[in-house]
Structure formats: structure tokens, C-alpha cells
Scaffold this motif. Structure first.
Motif, PDB file in Angstrom:
ATOM      1  N   MET A   1       0.862  -1.200   0.000  1.00 12.77           N
ATOM      2  CA  MET A   1       0.000   0.000   0.000  1.00 12.77           C
ATOM      3  C   MET A   1       0.888   1.236   0.000  1.00 12.77           C
ATOM      4  O   MET A   1       1.328   1.711   1.027  1.00 12.77           O
ATOM      5  CB  MET A   1      -0.840  -0.066   1.285  1.00 12.77           C
ATOM      6  CG  MET A   1      -1.849   0.997   1.420  1.00 12.77           C
ATOM      7  SD  MET A   1      -2.555   0.894   3.064  1.00 12.77           S
ATOM      8  CE  MET A   1      -2.358   2.568   3.578  1.00 12.77           C
ATOM      9  N   SER A   2       1.204   1.737  -1.142  1.00 11.08           N
ATOM     10  CA  SER A   2       2.115   2.898  -1.175  1.00 11.08           C
ATOM     11  C   SER A   2       1.298   4.183  -1.160  1.00 11.08           C
ATOM     12  O   SER A   2       0.121   4.208  -1.502  1.00 11.08           O
ATOM     13  CB  SER A   2       3.004   2.825  -2.414  1.00 11.08           C
ATOM     14  OG  SER A   2       2.249   2.476  -3.533  1.00 11.08           O
ATOM     15  N   MET A   3       1.937   5.249  -0.732  1.00  9.05           N
ATOM     16  CA  MET A   3       1.219   6.516  -0.564  1.00  9.05           C
ATOM     17  C   MET A   3       1.951   7.626  -1.267  1.00  9.05           C
ATOM     18  O   MET A   3       3.161   7.723  -1.211  1.00  9.05           O
ATOM     19  CB  MET A   3       1.124   6.854   0.916  1.00  9.05           C
ATOM     20  CG  MET A   3       0.129   5.992   1.656  1.00  9.05           C
ATOM     21  SD  MET A   3       0.292   6.223   3.405  1.00  9.05           S
ATOM     22  CE  MET A   3      -0.078   7.952   3.515  1.00  9.05           C
ATOM     23  N   PHE A  19      -6.629   4.161   9.221  1.00  8.06           N
ATOM     24  CA  PHE A  19      -6.177   3.304   8.125  1.00  8.06           C
ATOM     25  C   PHE A  19      -6.361   1.828   8.406  1.00  8.06           C
ATOM     26  O   PHE A  19      -6.272   1.023   7.518  1.00  8.06           O
ATOM     27  CB  PHE A  19      -4.699   3.588   7.823  1.00  8.06           C
ATOM     28  CG  PHE A  19      -4.534   4.869   7.084  1.00  8.06           C
ATOM     29  CD1 PHE A  19      -4.165   6.015   7.749  1.00  8.06           C
ATOM     30  CD2 PHE A  19      -4.800   4.949   5.724  1.00  8.06           C
ATOM     31  CE1 PHE A  19      -4.035   7.208   7.071  1.00  8.06           C
ATOM     32  CE2 PHE A  19      -4.676   6.142   5.045  1.00  8.06           C
ATOM     33  CZ  PHE A  19      -4.291   7.279   5.711  1.00  8.06           C
ATOM     34  N   VAL A 124       6.617  -0.258   7.799  1.00  9.62           N
ATOM     35  CA  VAL A 124       6.576  -0.085   6.340  1.00  9.62           C
ATOM     36  C   VAL A 124       5.744  -1.175   5.682  1.00  9.62           C
ATOM     37  O   VAL A 124       5.811  -1.371   4.476  1.00  9.62           O
ATOM     38  CB  VAL A 124       7.993  -0.091   5.718  1.00  9.62           C
ATOM     39  CG1 VAL A 124       8.694   1.209   6.006  1.00  9.62           C
ATOM     40  CG2 VAL A 124       8.798  -1.260   6.215  1.00  9.62           C
ATOM     41  N   HIS A 125       4.980  -1.904   6.475  1.00  2.44           N
ATOM     42  CA  HIS A 125       4.056  -2.900   5.923  1.00  2.44           C
ATOM     43  C   HIS A 125       4.797  -3.892   5.037  1.00  2.44           C
ATOM     44  O   HIS A 125       4.383  -4.184   3.919  1.00  2.44           O
ATOM     45  CB  HIS A 125       2.959  -2.197   5.121  1.00  2.44           C
ATOM     46  CG  HIS A 125       1.709  -3.019   5.021  1.00  2.44           C
ATOM     47  ND1 HIS A 125       1.622  -4.169   4.262  1.00  2.44           N
ATOM     48  CD2 HIS A 125       0.492  -2.858   5.559  1.00  2.44           C
ATOM     49  CE1 HIS A 125       0.413  -4.686   4.360  1.00  2.44           C
ATOM     50  NE2 HIS A 125      -0.291  -3.896   5.139  1.00  2.44           N
ATOM     51  N   ALA A 126       5.937  -4.385   5.561  1.00  2.00           N
ATOM     52  CA  ALA A 126       6.744  -5.284   4.738  1.00  2.00           C
ATOM     53  C   ALA A 126       6.189  -6.701   4.719  1.00  2.00           C
ATOM     54  O   ALA A 126       6.606  -7.524   3.922  1.00  2.00           O
ATOM     55  CB  ALA A 126       8.185  -5.300   5.242  1.00  2.00           C
TER      56      ALA A 126
END
Lengths: 347, 390, 502
Positions: A1-3, A19, A124-126
Motif C-alpha cells: 500500500m504505497s502513498m 487506516f 513499512v508494511h513489509a
């Protein structure tokens, strides 16, 4: 999920808590059972003989160096090992053979939890929990903070401390690519004693309960991993209490992300309430200052008025006195003049 | 105002202070070079079982707590109108800014890939993570602190317009700073809520965020006293306030410190009751917990009260030092002493001397910068051209 | 002045550090053992809680010290002989009177002995009521097995009334009734119930009185001291008869197991051959010496503890049932290889082994001869052939290892020998080929079995919990070796490692 940057600014305004809408967070009444048809593995520790074929197979599948100690080398069990960057799974001996009682072994690896805390705590939601069951790691975004390693209750993750350029978090991947190709994980295929069974998690739960029912004297009446901390993909059966296998027995069924990140729901509250509250404090302070100033001014004004009044009274008194003095003086002078005239007379 | 004795002294640049700090900083630089060229294993005792060690325990956890004086005193002066503490605002803010800078530097040393530090904001966010919230708040707060220290810089540089601009921002920045500090101070504690099996139950609690926040306030207040203790003698020639006023400020802080410590004690006791952990106090871990609680919370609290009532500055300073040590000890306990408490002894963590050296050199760096700034810029005194802030 | 505070602080910290640690880790030691001859004098519950720790009365020491005076010094002796009752506490009731009596008797005697210049026991409170760590009695129950019973019978042949009696409710007294001899525990329970003594008191009164009597007559008698019957080591030293004569109480040699109302075939039961298998009648006749059907009928009744006839005979987990004992026999080393492996329960034809008699009808079934039912004799093992190969080469999975050469006939011979030697084995196997099912499970026996790979695919079928072929081989072979204590359990014991070509 990039922003994008814009999205980031927008997120700042709304608050971090907003979120977590995809996952079941504290406050909703819905319960996500997990992806249906997801895979799992059943590890029957009563069948494990400590041959460590799983370690050899895992190394082969993941292109890691083959374990140095061979199957018959029992010295390796003298100490309790953990997974490392070159050994994604290890087998430990938790009880030595005692007369007729055989030794007890258990295989350690990432448990691929239903609600993984490593994924929840990664900033970083890795990590991603796939619908098939395995948890994947993206080294492209990892910054190396190692919160995941610190959080994992099963001590399953390892880090490349020797690598200054490209250190990664390394662990069992449940052979995700093999599963996608319709194969079994390497360890499941390798185990000659059938201590590892691969299949759909729901099926494996039935199998596990069935085994307990068929052989009640052989098993502790509990499938570890069914519910512990929300449940794991690796299910365990044992003939000794799970505590003796270094597994935390009797813990809550609530997932670690729910326990550990529920606090974040406070963040939007702070962001929304504090400004008003602090503005109020500031206003009170200013008001106190203003009131104090006003009081001071009023007191000064009053004092000035009082002083003026006093002066007026004093002046009028002085004028009165002067008038009286003047009259007396005139009287005295008249009297004196009259007296002088009387003395002088017509002569 | 006069600058450091670089020009007049016989030693020139090789003053004892410069020599000692120089050696420390040089050693730190060498160790960090090794760390960045060969990886973390060469300069730390970190392992797969203990991924967080002294650099997180002190530089990040304790560092953030000790730098809390900034938001505490600025809120007290600007939001709650306690104008008598005006003179310690700037030193506290500078301490805070340097403290947070230390945190970031420590992080850069500890992260596996420090060049990816901005990734959570520019590449991919993980907003479910407490650490994401901490990093966001710390980044913003560092900016706030930076801006809050610029008035002194602008005054020093004579940039009147800029100085007036940032002066107008004071209230907003202070409020923002308090909001951010509340969030990240407590969330640093909340980071440990995900490890109920690894952190000893006496330190693990659903109340950890509150405990971290309140202890940070206590640490902040105490750091102002400690920093004032050192600065007041080092920069005595700059001081514009009378000794009496200085003492009053310290005693006021001592009073505040006592109140905060008593609150902290109450929160800790409530946490023990909530989880019904009294019997744990009779174990050896319980004894260690009581050392932390009684020796470094109750004792300084009592000393603060005595110092305030008897007007004894020495006691207040002792109490402040104990509080600082106590908060550092608490952070150490949570990070690596009472963390992994059930792991066999051979797999437990103790800091390597290189880790200690790097931490000490980071602190030294902060002290050196503080000294450099305070000798040149109006930190310890008010610039005559500018009216006192608000 | 600051130094004072620092000193106080340090002292405080040291105290804090040490005080909680002191009571902290209470060492968990093993329970203290209380010797068999020591009586822990504990009040019964209805007399209230004890204020001081219970007295541990060393009976052996007292019998030794009062050898000259004899048991009558303390115990009541009536016309039948010595009783367990104490003269001092006879007819004393209630808490305080009892306490006073014990104090007066014990302390009085001890004080007298001191006056007489003899070795005496304690006279102060704390010496008797000693505070001790929790203890566990080392006393073991007396095991009056067939051998011991036979020795008594040999001493008093045909005189069963010496020990056995029944209580006549009508005449309210004990009398002997032939054919109704039971184990003592059939009537004597854990505590005295009015005149019905507890098992302990009844045994002591019956046994010790007689032993004392014989000792008095210079005859060879049993033990009179506590340790003689209740010390584990001494019990093990009791002489066992080589040939134990059969305990005759009118029981049948062979009988039909049947129940009124049952419809399935009756079971012929060889009672005579089962008798020597255990040491006590009560192992099977766990309540009284009577037929199982008297309490366990077709429907569950209170008398039978809710256990039906079917459960009473078939429950494999029971200590008393037929199936339970037979199941335990198959856990022996010679049998466990097959029987503790893949479940064989419920295989067709198992019922027929026992239920081989006539169906119940209005007529009485023909009486059984002694020695029935006859145990089958097994045919000889067939010679090696294509259907019964000498060796079997398993090469279907050969990968890291060479193919395995299994010595098929050798294994068969090794399994066959103990089956042939065991009556139970022969009876239940019935045929020599029955043992094939141990390995060739879930398939018809005696015929050429299906290949293992026919049912066991390459990987496990998780849904039916069937292991894959590799696991099936390993679990079958190694599992059996483990259960039978055979040392061939390593990889290269069955298949050689393949040479890795570089």
C-alpha cells in the motif's frame, strides 16, 4: 500500500487509526475467521524422531547451506537451538529418553499466525498475510528496525547482522512458491515419520482432533495453534504439556495485533481533543492575565479618583480657612482702625 | 557575550574539555565506520533473540524520555501561564532538540538500512504499527523543536523579521509539541504491549503507555534541574536572573517533580492491582522491581518534597539525578533487562563496549553542541534587542 | 546532611533487595516419608480442627519398649483375643474428654517410667506435637493373595470358619456359612459402621489375635508387628508357594456366559484356566464372589454401577472386563508390534472368537466339559513361495538410499513363535494367517495382499489422515520395531546409503 505525498498529508489530518479499516480492529463487532481454504501444517510431536530430514530439505529448497550435523549425531540436541539466517527451521529435543519413554522432539519455524504481529508492527508494511496462509516478506521496503523480530512470540525471525548493505529478515516462508505450484512444503515431503502433514487448515484440525479421539492416552487433549493468540497455520499435537516444549500454553485467544495495537485507537482522540483542550487552557490563562490587568487598572483608577477627591476636599478646606483668616484679619484691622479713630477724635 | 576560552587560553584549542570529548567522539566515529562497513554484528551484541539493545534502550527509549523537558516547560510557561519559569524555557528546548537529534542519530546507527529511514513516509506506510506513529510524531516533533530553537539563532544572527515570525508561532508550536509528545511518549511504551510473553509481568501492563508518558514528564523536569545545575556554573557569567530566582525555579520544579512522581507511583500500584501481581513482588524479579520503584521513584519523590520544604538545592539536585537514573533504568528494564526474562542465560543480552562507547559519544556530541550554542546564542539570557518571549 | 540521606537510601535499597528474596523461593523438597509403624493421630472431622500439629505415634517403639508387659498394657483383650481398641479410650466420647484421656494416659505412663528409671517418651507439649514438614505414609496395603491364602489353608485345612464368617441379621451375630466365603473387604469398609468394624480393625483383630495366640503356643505364626504386613520390603519377603493349590469354593471349571433375554450366541468361558492368571479372585470379582450377570444385566441398574453386561465384558479400558485384560495382554512386547500399531479393533470375525456357543433358547444349554472351550491349534507356517516370499525387495521409493531387502519369512517366524506359544494368542488369532493383518492391514488376510502403494499415495491424504507411502513404510516398520524393542531403528539398518557421485 504505497502513498503519495498528498496522501500522506491527508493521512496526517485524519489520524493513523483510520487506516486500519481492513483488519478487524477493536470496536467493531465483526469477527474475521481467516481466509477460508487457507493451508496449514500439522506437526505431531509424538511422531517426530529427531532425524532432522526437515532441516536438510528446507536448506535444499531455500538454497541454504546444508546442516553440518548428520541425522545420527545426537550431540546437536545437547543445547536448545533457534532458527537463524541460514537455518529457517530447527528440531530440538525437549525431553531425553527415559527407560521406555521415548525422547520428545519439536520442530521450530515461523508459525505463520492467522493474525501475525510481525505484520501489524511493521512500520513499512513489509509483511503480508496471503489468502493461502503463508506470510510473505518484502525486502524492498524493509528499513531494518527489527520490531518484527522483537515482537514475535515464537522467536521465529532472524536478521542478517553481518550484512551492512542488504540485511534482511529471514524465516520460513511455508514454501509459498511451491504451494502455488501445487507442491508440498519441503519439510512435509521430507519427513519419513509423517510428523508433518500439509493440507487445508480446517482439514488438519479435523485430523488432529480425530487422532486425539482415537488415541486419548497418546496425546494431550489440545491442538496447539488452533486459537493461541488468534491461531497459527502450524498446528501442534503433543504427548507432553506444551509448556515443556517451550510453547506458551494457556494464552489468550485474542490476537497479538489486537492486544498490541489497540492503544493506537487513542491517537485520533488525542489529535482531536487536545487542540481544543489546550486552547481552552491557554484561554483561561490569558483570561486570568486579562482580568488581573483589568483589576489592576481599576484599582489604579480608583486610587487616582480617591486622590483627586482628597485633593479637592483639602483645597476647599484650605480655601475656607483662608477666607476665615481673611475675615478675621479684616475684622482685626477694622477694629484696630476704629480704635485708632476713637483715640484721635475731633480736637 | 564572550565565547569559549579558545582565544585567550594558553592551551588554545586543546582544552581538557576538548581533548576528552575529542577522544570520545573520534572513537565513536571509528566504531560507527566499522559498523557501517561491516554490519551490526561487528560492533554490537545484538542477536536474533535480542534484536534491540543499548542503542534502542538508551538512545531511543531513554533519549526521548529525557528530552521531554522541552514540552513540559514550554507548556507550563506558554499554555498554563507559569511565567516564573521563563528563563529555563530556552535551555530546556535546546536540550530537547539535541535530545531528539540524538535519538535520530542513534536510530541511524541501529537501523539495518538507515538510508531508508524516510521510507514509512515516502515509500510505503504501515499505519497499524505503533512504531509508525512514533516515527511520524518524532519526525514532526523534531521539526517543532527545531523551529522552537530558531528564535535564539535568529536573534544571534540579527534576523529581526524571521525572529518575529517564529515568535508569533510560539503558542501553536507549543500546543502541537504537547500533542505530539503525549502521543509518542506513550506510544513508545505501547510498543511493548505486543510482547506479553516476553516482558516480565511486573513491567508489562495495559497501563504501559500511561506509565511511559508520566515518567517522561518526571524525567523532563528532572533533566531541567540537572541541566541547570551544570549550566548554571558553566554559564554563570551569562545569567541574568538572581540566585534567589534561580533557586525558586529549582524548588518549583522540585515540587512539580514530586507531584508527578507520586502520580507515577499511583499508576504503577494501580497496574499491579489490576493484574493482581502482588505475589510476584516476593520473587527476585520483584525485588529488582522494588529497587526501581522504591529506590528511584519513591525515594526521589520524598527527597523532592524535603528539598522544596527545607529549601535545599543540593537535595533537589540529588533527587533529580535519581529520577533521571530511574527513568533510564526503567527503559533499560523494559528494553533488555526484564525483556526476554525467560530466555536461558547464555542467550541473554548485555551491551558490548562498542555500543556503550557509541552511546556515550552521541551524548558527548549533544553536550558539545549544547555548549557551542549556549556560549554564542541567547539561551541562558535574553537578548537585549528583543522583548522576552510573550 | 545530604550524605545522611544517601546513607539512608543505600540502606533502604539493600533491605529492599534482601527482604523479599528471603521467603521467595521456598525449596520444594520431596514429601517426608512416615514409616509404616507410625500412627498419625488425627482427630476425626466431627471433633473439630486440631490446635496443635498431629502427634506421630511410633507404635513399633512402644511394642519394643513394652515387650515384657505385652499388648494388654494398652489394648483391650476380650474372649476372642486382642482387639485394636484401647482400654483408656473405651467409652470415652467427645473432644475434650478424649484429649484429657490421651494426655493422662501417655504423659502419665511416661512420667511413671521416669520415676522408675526407665527410658521414657516426651512429657512436654511440643515434644509430642512436633511441627513437621508435610509427610506421606510409607505404609502399604496388605496383599492377601492366593499364595498366602493357600498357606493359611494348609495350616487349617477344611477349617474355613477359622477366618470366614457372615453376619446374621436376624440373630444379630456372626456365623459361618459354607459356600458363602467372601473377601474381607466385601463387608468391611474404610471406617467402623456401628458394630461392623473397618477393614483395618477387623483384619487386625482377626489376624493379629490369631498370630499372637500361635506365638504364645510356640507355633509358627504370622507377623504381629505393623511392619510385618505393612512394610513394602517385608511384604516382598513373604514366602511364595511354588505350587499354589486351587482355591476351591464350589466354582465351576467351565461355564456359559449368558444372560436372560440376550439373543446373541453364548460364550464358553474356561474359568479353571483363568484362575492362575491373577493373584486374587477379586481382580475380576471386584465386588463379591458371584457371577457377573448378577449385577450387570442387559440394562444398566444401580447395583451394577450403571454398567451393562456388554460394557462389563467388552470395555477395553476396564480393569475387570474380559476385553480389558486381553487388550493389556496385547500390549506386551511380543504382541505390541502389531496390536499397538494401526488399529485392528472391529475387524470382522473378532466377535466369533468368543461368541461361539449356541444361541440362547428356552432349553438349558448343554453343560461344558472341563477344559472347554478347546483352544485351537495353528497350522504350520507355509513354505516360501510366490505368495509367501522369503525376502521382499522394496525399491519403489529408492532415492537417497538403496532399495531395502526385507527378510519376510524371518519376520513371520519371529512373530509366529510367541503367538503359537500363547493360548490367548492362538484362540484369538484362530488361524496362522491372521497375523498377516498386522502389516497387511485393511485388506483380506491369507490372500496375496495389495501393494502398499495402492492405498498410500506419494503424499499424505490429509482429509482421511492416511500417510503417504514413505511415511507408511517408516511408521509401520520402525513403529513395530520400537514397540517390540527391536534395535533396527536407524536409517541404514534397513537400507544402505547411496554413494553420492561427485
Amino acid at each position: 500500500m504505497s502513498m503519495s505525498r498528498r496522501g500522506f498529508v491527508g493521512a496526517l489530518a485524519v489520524g493513523a487509526g483510520a487506516f486500519s479499516s481492513d483488519t478487524a480492529d477493536a470496536g467493531t463487532i465483526e469477527h474475521f475467521e481467516g481466509y477460508p481454504d487457507r493451508y496449514g501444517l500439522l506437526h505431531d510431536t509424538t511422531l517426530c524422531v529427531g532425524c532432522r530430514s526437515c532441516e536438510v530439505a528446507c536448506a535444499k529448497v531455500n538454497a541454504l547451506p546444508k546442516p553440518k550435523q548428520k541425522a545420527g549425531d545426537l550431540d546437536i540436541f545437547e543445547s536448545v537451538r533457534r532458527t537463524t539466517t541460514t537455518a529457517y527451521t530447527v528440531v530440538n529435543r525437549y525431553q531425553e529418553a527415559d527407560g521406555e519413554t521415548p525422547p520428545v522432539y519439536r520442530k521450530l519455524q515461523c508459525m505463520h499466525c492467522n493474525e501475525p504481529c510481525c505484520a501489524a508492527v511493521c512500520l513499512v508494511h513489509a509483511f503480508t498475510k496471503t489468502p493461502e496462509g503463508p506470510i510473505l516478506y518484502d525486502p524492498e521496503v524493509c528499513i531494518g528496525c527489527r520490531y518484527c523480530i522483537m515482537a514475535c512470540p515464537y522467536y521465529a525471525l532472524a536478521y542478517d547482522y553481518d550484512n551492512p548493505i542488504d540485511p534482511q529478515v529471514l524465516r520460513c516462508t511455508m514454501c509459498y512458491s511451491r504451494i502455488r505450484d501445487g507442491l508440498n512444503p519441503g519439510c512435509a515431503d521430507a519427513c519419513p515419520a509423517g510428523a508433518i502433514t500439509f493440507g487445508r487448515r480446517d482439514d488438519l484440525l479435523k485430523v488432529a482432533r480425530d487422532r486425539i479421539r482415537k488415541f486419548p492416552d497418546r496425546y494431550i487433549n489440545h491442538v496447539f495453534g488452533e486459537y493461541e493468540f488468534g491461531g497459527t497455520s502450524w498446528l501442534m499435537l503433543a504427548g507432553v504439556p506444551f509448556r515443556e516444549l517451550d510453547l506458551h500454553d494457556g494464552v489468550t485467544h485474542e490476537s497479538l495485533p489486537a492486544i498490541g495495537t489497540s492503544y493506537l485507537s487513542v491517537v485520533p482522540l488525542i489529535v482531536t481533543i487536545y487542540p481544543g483542550l489546550l486552547a481552552a487552557f491557554y484561554a483561561f490563562t490569558k483570561r486570568k492575565d486579562t482580568l488581573a490587568k483589568r483589576e489592576l487598572e481599576a484599582a489604579l483608577a480608583q486610587a487616582r479618583e480617591d486622590a483627586q477627591e482628597e485633593m479637592k476636599v483639602g483645597l476647599s478646606k484650605a480655601a475656607e480657612k483662608a477666607k476665615k483668616d481673611k475675615e478675621r484679619a479684616v475684622e482685626t484691622a477694622v477694629k484696630k482702625a476704629l480704635a485708632e479713630q476713637g483715640e484721635g477724635g475731633p480736637s | 557575550m564572550s565565547v569559549a576560552t579558545a582565544d585567550g587560553g594558553r592551551n588554545g584549542i586543546f582544552t581538557p574539555f576538548n581533548l576528552v570529548t575529542g577522544v570520545i567522539l573520534l572513537g565513536g566515529a571509528i566504531i560507527l565506520t566499522i559498523r557501517f562497513t561491516t554490519g551490526l554484528a561487528s560492533t554490537t551484541n545484538l542477536s536474533n533473540t535480542n534484536p534491540w539493545g543499548l542503542w534502542i534502550g538508551f538512545d531511543v527509549m531513554a533519549g526521548v524520555a529525557l528530552a521531554a523537558g522541552g514540552f513540559v516547560i514550554s507548556s507550563a510557561v506558554f499554555l498554563f501561564g507559569m511565567k516564573e519559569y521563563q528563563s529555563v524555557v530556552r535551555p530546556a528546548l535546546l536540550t530537547g532538540f539535541l535530545g531528539y537529534a540524538l535519538v535520530v542519530l542513534g536510530l541511524l546507527a541501529d537501523l539495518g538500512r538507515p538510508w531508508r529511514l524516510p521510507f514509512p513516509f515516502i515509500k510505503q506506510a504501515g499505519p497499524t504499527s505503533p512504531l509508525f506513529e512514533v516515527s511520524l510524531c518524532v519526525a514532526l516533533y523534531l521539526t517543532v523543536l527545531f523551529i522552537e530553537t530558531t528564535p535564539a539563532v535568529f536573534e544571534w544572527l540579527g534576523l529581526k523579521w524571521w525572529r518575529q515570525l517564529v515568535g508569533k508561532l510560539t503558542i501553536v508550536l507549543t500546543m502541537f509539541g504537547l500533542i505530539l509528545s503525549t502521543m509518542h511518549q506513550s506510544t513508545l511504551g505501547a510498543m511493548y504491549m505486543v510482547t506479553p510473553t516476553k516482558l516480565h509481568p511486573l513491567w508489562y501492563s495495559s497501563q504501559i503507555p500511561v506509565q511511559f508518558f508520566i515518567s517522561a514528564i518526571a524525567a523532563g523536569i528532572s533533566m531541567i534541574i540537572v541541566e541547570g545545575w551544570v549550566s548554571h556554573s558553566a554559564f554563570h557569567h551569562q545569567a541574568q536572573i538572581s540566585d534567589e530566582e534561580f533557586r525558586n525555579i529549582n524548588f518549583g520544579l522540585a515540587k512539580g517533580g514530586a507531584v508527578v512522581l507520586v502520580t507515577y507511583l499511583a499508576v504503577k500500584v494501580v497496574a499491579l492491582s489490576l493484574e493482581n501481581e502482588w505475589r510476584l513482588l516476593a520473587t527476585s524479579w520483584g525485588a529488582w522491581y522494588l529497587v526501581e520503584l522504591i529506590g528511584f521513584v519513591v525515594a526521589p519523590c520524598i527527597l523532592f518534597v524535603v528539598a522544596y520544604r527545607e529549601r535545599r538545592l543540593g537535595l533537589a539536585r540529588l533527587a533529580a539525578a535519581m529520577t533521571v537514573l530511574g527513568v533510564v533504568l526503567n527503559r533499560f528494564n523494559v528494553t533488555f533487562i526484564a525483556f526476554n526474562w525467560q530466555v536461558p542465560q547464555e542467550m541473554r543480552y548485555a551491551p558490548a563496549w562498542t555500543e556503550v562507547w557509541v552511546t556515550v559519544s552521541l551524548i558527548t556530541f549533544a553536550v558539545v553542541v549544547f555548549r557551542w550554542v549556549a556560549t554564542r546564542m541567547p539561551i541562558m539570557y535574553d537578548h537585549p534587542d528583543y522583548p522576552a518571549l510573550h | 546532611m545530604t550524605a545522611k540521606y544517601v546513607a539512608l537510601l543505600v540502606t533502604g535499597l539493600v533491605l529492599i533487595g534482601t527482604v523479599p528474596c528471603a521467603p521467595a523461593v521456598a525449596a520444594e523438597s520431596a514429601l517426608r516419608g512416615i514409616p509404616p509403624a507410625t500412627v498419625v493421630m488425627q482427630f476425626p472431622e466431627e471433633l473439630g480442627a486440631m490446635q496443635r500439629p498431629a502427634v506421630e505415634f511410633d507404635h513399633a517403639a512402644h511394642t519394643e519398649a513394652l515387650k515384657a508387659e505385652g499388648c494388654e498394657k494398652c489394648h483391650v483383650v476380650d474372649d476372642k483375643g486382642l482387639t485394636p481398641a484401647l482400654t483408656s479410650t473405651l467409652a470415652v466420647d467427645g473432644r475434650n474428654p478424649l484429649i484429657d484421656v490421651y494426655h493422662d494416659t501417655c504423659m502419665g505412663c511416661h512420667e511413671q517410667r521416669v520415676v522408675d528409671g526407665l527410658k521414657a517418651g516426651p512429657v512436654t507439649c511440643g515434644e509430642c506435637h512436633q511441627k513437621r514438614a508435610p509427610g506421606e505414609s510409607e505404609r502399604v496395603a496388605m496383599a492377601f493373595d492366593y499364595s498366602l491364602h493357600a498357606r493359611h489353608v494348609l495350616t487349617y485345612p477344611e477349617k474355613c470358619d477359622t477366618c470366614h464368617h457372615v453376619y446374621d441379621e436376624v440373630e444379630k451375630k456372626l456365623r459361618y456359612e459354607k459356600g458363602k466365603e467372601e473377601a474381607c473387604r466385601a463387608c468391611h469398609g474404610a471406617v467402623d459402621v456401628e458394630k461392623n468394624l473397618s477393614l483395618a480393625n477387623a483384619s487386625h483383630r482377626q489376624c493379629i489375635a490369631c498370630h499372637l495366640d500361635r506365638a504364645g503356643q510356640q507355633l509358627d505364626g504370622g507377623p504381629v508387628e505393623c511392619a510385618g504386613c505393612h512394610d513394602a520390603a517385608k511384604l516382598g519377603g513373604i514366602k511364595q508357594l511354588e505350587e499354589i493349590p486351587r482355591l476351591v469354593r464350589g466354582q465351576p471349571d467351565s461355564l456359559w456366559v449368558k444372560a436372560p433375554g440376550a439373543t446373541s450366541a453364548m460364550v464358553a468361558f474356561n474359568h479353571l484356566s483363568h484362575e492362575p492368571r491373577e493373584k486374587f479372585c477379586t481382580t475380576c470379582h471386584h465386588d463379591r464372589l458371584r457371577s457377573c450377570a448378577e449385577c450387570h444385566g442387559l440394562t444398566a441398574v444401580l447395583d451394577g454401577g450403571g454398567v451393562t453386561m456388554e460394557r462389563a465384558h467388552h470395555l477395553e479400558s476396564s480393569d475387570y472386563s474380559c476385553a480389558g485384560c486381553h487388550r493389556r495382554a496385547t500390549s506386551g512386547r511380543d504382541c505390541a508390534g502389531c496390536h499397538d500399531g494401526v488399529s485392528l479393533a472391529g475387524e470382522q470375525g473378532a466377535c466369533k472368537v468368543c461368541h461361539d456357543g449356541p444361541r440362547p433358547s428356552k432349553e438349558e444349554p448343554p453343560p461344558l466339559q472341563t477344559g472347554s472351550p478347546q483352544v485351537v491349534e495353528l497350522a504350520e507356517l507355509p513354505a516360501a513361495s510366490d505368495d509367501f516370499p522369503e525376502k521382499v525387495k522394496i525399491d519403489v521409493l529408492a532415492n537417497e538410499y538403496e532399495a531395502s531387502e526385507m527378510p519376510h519369512m524371518k519376520i513371520l517366524a519371529k512373530l509366529d513363535a510367541p503367538i503359537r506359544a500363547s493360548r490367548l494368542g492362538r484362540q484369538f488369532h484362530g488361524t496362522v494367517e491372521a497375523m498377516c493383518a498386522g502389516c497387511h492391514h485393511h485388506s483380506p488376510v491369507g490372500e496375496r495382499p495389495p501393494r502398499c502403494a495402492a492405498c498410500h499415495g506419494p503424499t499424505a491424504a490429509a482429509t482421511v489422515d492416511r500417510p503417504g507411502l514413505k511415511v507408511a513404510y517408516h511408521r509401520q516398520c520402525i513403529g513395530c520395531h520400537q514397540r517390540m524393542g527391536i534395535d533396527k531403528q536407524g536409517c541404514t539398518d534397513c537400507h544402505a546409503e547411496k554413494e553420492v557421485t561427485p
